[in-house]
Structure formats: structure tokens, C-alpha cells
Write a protein that holds these residues in place. Structure first.
Motif, PDB file in Angstrom:
ATOM      1  N   LEU A 198      87.379  64.968  87.724  1.00  0.00           N
ATOM      2  CA  LEU A 198      86.483  65.403  88.802  1.00  0.00           C
ATOM      3  C   LEU A 198      85.958  66.813  88.561  1.00  0.00           C
ATOM      4  O   LEU A 198      84.805  67.117  88.894  1.00  0.00           O
ATOM      5  CB  LEU A 198      87.199  65.325  90.153  1.00  0.00           C
ATOM      6  CG  LEU A 198      87.479  63.909  90.666  1.00  0.00           C
ATOM      7  CD1 LEU A 198      88.233  63.949  91.986  1.00  0.00           C
ATOM      8  CD2 LEU A 198      86.178  63.120  90.815  1.00  0.00           C
ATOM      9  N   ASP A 199      86.784  67.670  87.966  1.00  0.00           N
ATOM     10  CA  ASP A 199      86.317  69.015  87.652  1.00  0.00           C
ATOM     11  C   ASP A 199      85.189  68.964  86.618  1.00  0.00           C
ATOM     12  O   ASP A 199      84.158  69.645  86.764  1.00  0.00           O
ATOM     13  CB  ASP A 199      87.474  69.866  87.123  1.00  0.00           C
ATOM     14  CG  ASP A 199      87.048  71.294  86.833  1.00  0.00           C
ATOM     15  OD1 ASP A 199      86.761  72.032  87.794  1.00  0.00           O
ATOM     16  OD2 ASP A 199      86.991  71.663  85.631  1.00  0.00           O
ATOM     17  N   SER A 200      85.369  68.161  85.568  1.00  0.00           N
ATOM     18  CA  SER A 200      84.321  68.034  84.553  1.00  0.00           C
ATOM     19  C   SER A 200      83.096  67.304  85.114  1.00  0.00           C
ATOM     20  O   SER A 200      81.958  67.598  84.726  1.00  0.00           O
ATOM     21  CB  SER A 200      84.860  67.274  83.332  1.00  0.00           C
ATOM     22  OG  SER A 200      85.819  68.054  82.653  1.00  0.00           O
ATOM     23  N   TYR A 201      83.326  66.378  86.019  1.00  0.00           N
ATOM     24  CA  TYR A 201      82.216  65.673  86.669  1.00  0.00           C
ATOM     25  C   TYR A 201      81.352  66.651  87.468  1.00  0.00           C
ATOM     26  O   TYR A 201      80.122  66.618  87.388  1.00  0.00           O
ATOM     27  CB  TYR A 201      82.786  64.587  87.568  1.00  0.00           C
ATOM     28  CG  TYR A 201      81.777  63.824  88.396  1.00  0.00           C
ATOM     29  CD1 TYR A 201      80.790  63.058  87.789  1.00  0.00           C
ATOM     30  CD2 TYR A 201      81.839  63.838  89.785  1.00  0.00           C
ATOM     31  CE1 TYR A 201      79.874  62.333  88.539  1.00  0.00           C
ATOM     32  CE2 TYR A 201      80.933  63.120  90.549  1.00  0.00           C
ATOM     33  CZ  TYR A 201      79.952  62.377  89.913  1.00  0.00           C
ATOM     34  OH  TYR A 201      79.050  61.657  90.672  1.00  0.00           O
ATOM     35  N   ASP A 202      81.999  67.544  88.218  1.00  0.00           N
ATOM     36  CA  ASP A 202      81.254  68.564  88.973  1.00  0.00           C
ATOM     37  C   ASP A 202      80.448  69.455  88.036  1.00  0.00           C
ATOM     38  O   ASP A 202      79.314  69.850  88.338  1.00  0.00           O
ATOM     39  CB  ASP A 202      82.219  69.412  89.806  1.00  0.00           C
ATOM     40  CG  ASP A 202      82.791  68.652  90.993  1.00  0.00           C
ATOM     41  OD1 ASP A 202      82.203  67.616  91.373  1.00  0.00           O
ATOM     42  OD2 ASP A 202      83.838  69.076  91.522  1.00  0.00           O
ATOM     43  N   TRP A 203      81.055  69.782  86.885  1.00  0.00           N
ATOM     44  CA  TRP A 203      80.361  70.616  85.894  1.00  0.00           C
ATOM     45  C   TRP A 203      79.141  69.888  85.343  1.00  0.00           C
ATOM     46  O   TRP A 203      78.057  70.475  85.223  1.00  0.00           O
ATOM     47  CB  TRP A 203      81.348  70.969  84.777  1.00  0.00           C
ATOM     48  CG  TRP A 203      80.726  71.445  83.522  1.00  0.00           C
ATOM     49  CD1 TRP A 203      80.193  72.683  83.272  1.00  0.00           C
ATOM     50  CD2 TRP A 203      80.540  70.688  82.315  1.00  0.00           C
ATOM     51  NE1 TRP A 203      79.700  72.750  81.994  1.00  0.00           N
ATOM     52  CE2 TRP A 203      79.894  71.539  81.383  1.00  0.00           C
ATOM     53  CE3 TRP A 203      80.869  69.385  81.935  1.00  0.00           C
ATOM     54  CZ2 TRP A 203      79.577  71.117  80.099  1.00  0.00           C
ATOM     55  CZ3 TRP A 203      80.546  68.957  80.662  1.00  0.00           C
ATOM     56  CH2 TRP A 203      79.910  69.821  79.756  1.00  0.00           C
ATOM     57  N   PHE A 204      79.282  68.591  85.030  1.00  0.00           N
ATOM     58  CA  PHE A 204      78.175  67.787  84.522  1.00  0.00           C
ATOM     59  C   PHE A 204      77.048  67.721  85.557  1.00  0.00           C
ATOM     60  O   PHE A 204      75.868  67.914  85.238  1.00  0.00           O
ATOM     61  CB  PHE A 204      78.689  66.386  84.181  1.00  0.00           C
ATOM     62  CG  PHE A 204      77.776  65.548  83.325  1.00  0.00           C
ATOM     63  CD1 PHE A 204      76.441  65.884  83.106  1.00  0.00           C
ATOM     64  CD2 PHE A 204      78.253  64.383  82.734  1.00  0.00           C
ATOM     65  CE1 PHE A 204      75.604  65.102  82.311  1.00  0.00           C
ATOM     66  CE2 PHE A 204      77.430  63.590  81.942  1.00  0.00           C
ATOM     67  CZ  PHE A 204      76.107  63.949  81.739  1.00  0.00           C
ATOM     68  N   ILE A 205      77.403  67.465  86.809  1.00  0.00           N
ATOM     69  CA  ILE A 205      76.405  67.421  87.873  1.00  0.00           C
ATOM     70  C   ILE A 205      75.671  68.751  87.971  1.00  0.00           C
ATOM     71  O   ILE A 205      74.453  68.801  88.159  1.00  0.00           O
ATOM     72  CB  ILE A 205      77.072  67.068  89.222  1.00  0.00           C
ATOM     73  CG1 ILE A 205      77.460  65.588  89.247  1.00  0.00           C
ATOM     74  CG2 ILE A 205      76.146  67.383  90.393  1.00  0.00           C
ATOM     75  CD1 ILE A 205      78.219  65.178  90.496  1.00  0.00           C
ATOM     76  N   GLY A 206      76.423  69.848  87.833  1.00  0.00           N
ATOM     77  CA  GLY A 206      75.810  71.172  87.893  1.00  0.00           C
ATOM     78  C   GLY A 206      74.773  71.380  86.800  1.00  0.00           C
ATOM     79  O   GLY A 206      73.722  72.003  87.040  1.00  0.00           O
ATOM     80  N   LEU A 207      75.051  70.885  85.591  1.00  0.00           N
ATOM     81  CA  LEU A 207      74.089  71.012  84.494  1.00  0.00           C
ATOM     82  C   LEU A 207      72.793  70.273  84.819  1.00  0.00           C
ATOM     83  O   LEU A 207      71.690  70.803  84.625  1.00  0.00           O
ATOM     84  CB  LEU A 207      74.681  70.440  83.197  1.00  0.00           C
ATOM     85  CG  LEU A 207      75.828  71.192  82.523  1.00  0.00           C
ATOM     86  CD1 LEU A 207      76.208  70.502  81.228  1.00  0.00           C
ATOM     87  CD2 LEU A 207      75.468  72.646  82.267  1.00  0.00           C
ATOM     88  N   VAL A 208      72.937  69.047  85.310  1.00  0.00           N
ATOM     89  CA  VAL A 208      71.755  68.244  85.636  1.00  0.00           C
ATOM     90  C   VAL A 208      70.976  68.886  86.783  1.00  0.00           C
ATOM     91  O   VAL A 208      69.738  68.966  86.750  1.00  0.00           O
ATOM     92  CB  VAL A 208      72.152  66.801  85.988  1.00  0.00           C
ATOM     93  CG1 VAL A 208      70.916  65.987  86.383  1.00  0.00           C
ATOM     94  CG2 VAL A 208      72.868  66.131  84.814  1.00  0.00           C
ATOM     95  N   GLU A 209      71.681  69.362  87.778  1.00  0.00           N
ATOM     96  CA  GLU A 209      71.029  70.023  88.917  1.00  0.00           C
ATOM     97  C   GLU A 209      70.266  71.263  88.466  1.00  0.00           C
ATOM     98  O   GLU A 209      69.157  71.542  88.940  1.00  0.00           O
ATOM     99  CB  GLU A 209      72.082  70.397  89.961  1.00  0.00           C
ATOM    100  CG  GLU A 209      71.509  71.058  91.206  1.00  0.00           C
ATOM    101  CD  GLU A 209      72.593  71.463  92.186  1.00  0.00           C
ATOM    102  OE1 GLU A 209      72.266  72.188  93.152  1.00  0.00           O
ATOM    103  OE2 GLU A 209      73.768  71.071  91.981  1.00  0.00           O
ATOM    104  N   GLU A 210      70.846  72.000  87.524  1.00  0.00           N
ATOM    105  CA  GLU A 210      70.213  73.217  87.010  1.00  0.00           C
ATOM    106  C   GLU A 210      68.965  72.912  86.193  1.00  0.00           C
ATOM    107  O   GLU A 210      67.974  73.638  86.269  1.00  0.00           O
ATOM    108  CB  GLU A 210      71.225  73.972  86.142  1.00  0.00           C
ATOM    109  CG  GLU A 210      70.662  75.191  85.425  1.00  0.00           C
ATOM    110  CD  GLU A 210      71.648  75.756  84.429  1.00  0.00           C
ATOM    111  OE1 GLU A 210      71.203  76.479  83.513  1.00  0.00           O
ATOM    112  OE2 GLU A 210      72.853  75.478  84.543  1.00  0.00           O
ATOM    113  N   ARG A 211      68.992  71.807  85.437  1.00  0.00           N
ATOM    114  CA  ARG A 211      67.931  71.536  84.483  1.00  0.00           C
ATOM    115  C   ARG A 211      66.833  70.607  85.014  1.00  0.00           C
ATOM    116  O   ARG A 211      65.734  70.588  84.482  1.00  0.00           O
ATOM    117  CB  ARG A 211      68.531  70.900  83.213  1.00  0.00           C
ATOM    118  CG  ARG A 211      69.507  71.769  82.460  1.00  0.00           C
ATOM    119  CD  ARG A 211      68.872  73.056  81.969  1.00  0.00           C
ATOM    120  NE  ARG A 211      67.663  72.739  81.209  1.00  0.00           N
ATOM    121  CZ  ARG A 211      66.628  73.547  81.111  1.00  0.00           C
ATOM    122  NH1 ARG A 211      66.626  74.712  81.738  1.00  0.00           N
ATOM    123  NH2 ARG A 211      65.571  73.198  80.393  1.00  0.00           N
TER     124      ARG A 211
END
Length: 321
Positions: A198-211
């Protein structure tokens, strides 16, 4: 003593054989030197003195790839590279591999426009890398998405019981080296792995949200592991346009890159002299060079992935009859 006719004929045959093998040796040496020069300096030769658009293929399962990172670094520094096309056809791979390439692409994009051109597939870590570019082009029937993270591990306890194998172990704490394929998974072990995922999932979502031009809520709604066609991905703002390499070049033109520039692929360096020689000989003989991609074509490279994965691997490929 007069030389007999058959001796003269034998000597002439020997001379012809020696001449043939000398020529063959020179040709082989020239091929080897040419192949070595291509391996050592091929990318630099491609990018020296001639302005061009660099093309980099990212194919197959994504892992930590020092050669690719080093190649992207050289592209970032090359003054003759005016724009970059990432040609992506990947189901994803390890999260660490995707993260490293994502960061390398962002470094390139600081000074040069970078566009992703999706072929058959850009899923999971493959989509992560595509999102690092400034513009994503996909085919109408490309497969895009599968935003998420997973950890997989086998349970062979049933097999061990059948063959009469028992594992003995002594460890410092209950969660050390767990989960293990040799023990049934406990609730505590599953909770530990789930928290990490879940921690890595949140990080992945953050990348997509940023880009991408999406809100956090929109990304979360799309990040349920679903995959989309290129047309669906365009409607969901996961890609920017539909098309192929020409559309990628057209977008680069809007960023000041001359659309008439030649597209030159910066290819992977071969890792060993023996493979290099075999590859050069195969090309010289007009034969396909399968050595570097054989395992990937079989899908065998995915079997040996370790750590957290961002990968899409359905049981059957989607085919158009």
C-alpha cells in the motif's frame, strides 16, 4: 629432377586454399573490428555531428538496467539529440526498475522534449515510465494502465508433505525471512506485506497524479488494476493522443524540433565479445539476431523477478482475429 604434373596441380590447389583462408581471415577480422567499434562507440557515432531525434526502445519485462540508464544519460548530454521518442512495449516489471528509468527520463526531459509512443502494451511499470515523458501517444488498440503493485510468493507446503520434506529453522524474530514458501502464511506476515504494498501503491498513484492532468480522486478511480485500450485511455486522460511514431514526431515539432530530422535508434550495447561476434556474423549472413531476446520472447524472464512488482501478466494475450 623434373616436377611431375600432379605435383604442380597439388601446389596450385594449395595456393588457392591458402589464398581463400587468408581472405576469409581478413574478412572475419574486419567484421569483428567493425562490430567492436559499433559496440564501443555506436551510440556516440550515431549522435556525433548530426542533429537527430533519438529513439529508445523499452521492451519486455522491466528490471534494474544499468546499461539503459547509462544510455539515457548519454542522450541527455548529447548536443546533437534534439528530441527523444521512447518506444514502449512492456507489461511492467519491478517497481525499483520502473522508478530508476522514470527518474532517468525526467532528467532527459529537463533539456529535451520527450514523447512516449506506446506499441502493443504499456502497463504497470511500463505505464509508469510512459508517464515520465511530456506526451504519450498510443495506438487505438494499445493496452494501457494496470496501475498498481503486487508481491507474489508460492506455497509449496503441500508438495513438501507429499514428498516427505520437513523444514527446520532458527531465526531471530517471527517475521524474519517471511513470507516463506516453506511455511503457511500468517495474518501478521500478510499484514506486513500489505502495508509495504500500500505504501508503494500510494507512491505510484502520486507519480501518475503529478504527471497526468488528473486529480487524486480520478487517479485512484483508475488505479484499481484495470487496463484500457488506447481509445479508453485517451478518454480517461492516461494518454494524450492516438497514433504512432509519426504522431510522436509531429508533437516534437510543436516543441521546436525539426520534423525532418532523422530518427536514429540508440541501441543497447551487447555485453560480451562472443555474443557480439555471433551477432555480427548473423547480420553479415542475413540471419536474425535472436540471442538477446529469446528468453523474453518465451516470457521466461518474468519467472525470476524478485521484490515488489508492477506488472500485468494475463493468462492469454489479446489477439485480433
Amino acid at each position: 629432377m623434373a616436377i611431375r604434373a600432379d605435383e604442380i596441380i597439388d601446389r596450385r590447389r594449395l595456393r588457392r586454399k591458402l589464398t581463400f583462408w587468408r581472405i576469409a581471415a581478413i574478412a572475419i577480422a574486419a567484421l569483428a573490428l567493425g562490430a567492436a567499434a559499433t559496440w564501443l562507440y555506436g551510440d556516440e557515432i550515431a549522435g556525433t555531428g548530426v542533429d537527430h531525434i533519438a529513439k529508445v526502445k523499452i521492451q519486455g519485462t522491466i528490471t534494474e538496467d544499468d546499461e539503459l540508464l547509462e544510455r539515457l544519460g548519454r542522450i541527455a548530454k548529447s548536443t546533437s539529440v534534439k528530441g527523444v521518442i521512447l518506444s514502449i512495449d512492456s507489461p511492467g516489471g519491478t517497481t525499483v526498475g520502473g522508478e530508476a528509468i522514470f527518474e532517468a527520463v525526467r532528467l532527459v526531459a529537463k533539456d529535451k522534449p520527450v514523447v512516449a509512443q506506446v506499441g502493443t502494451l504499456a502497463a504497470s511499470a511500463g505505464y509508469m515510465i510512459a508517464s515520465a515523458t511530456d506526451h504519450i501517444v498510443a495506438r487505438q488498440s494499445s493496452i494501457v494502465g494496470s496501475i498498481g503493485v503486487l508481491v507474489q510468493f508460492p506455497d509449496v507446503t503441500g508438495l513438501m508433505e507429499k514428498v516427505g520434506i520437513k523444514l527446520e529453522e532458527v531465526k531471530s524474530s517471527p517475521l524474519k525471512a517471511e513470507p516463506s514458501p516453506f511455511n503457511p502464511t500468517t495474518d501478521e506476515e500478510r499484514a506486513m506485506i500489505r502495508n509495504m504494498i500500500l505504501d508503494s501503491y500510494d507512491w505510484f498513484i502520486g507519480l501518475v497524479e503529478e504527471r497526468r492532468p488528473l486529480s487524486h480522486e480520478q487517479v485512484v478511480a483508475l488505479a484499481d488494476g484495470s487496463v484500457f485500450t488506447g481509445r479508453q485511455a485517451l478518454a480517461n486522460k492516461l494518454v494524450d493522443s492516438l497514433g504512432g511514431e509519426q504522431e510522436a514526431i509531429d508533437w516534437l515539432a510543436t516543441k521546436g524540433v525539426d520534423a525532418k530530422l532523422k530518427v536514429i535508434e540508440w541501441e543497447r550495447k551487447k555485453s560480451t565479445g562472443s555474443y557480439l561476434f555471433a551477432s555480427a556474423m548473423a547480420k553479415a549472413l542475413g540471419m536474425p539476431d535472436y540471442g538477446s531476446t529469446f528468453l523474453k520472447e518465451l516470457g521466461a524472464d518474468r519467472i525470476f523477478l524478485d521484490g515488489m512488482l508492477a506488472v500485468w501478466h494475463p493468462q492469454k494475450a489479446i489477439l485480433a482475429d
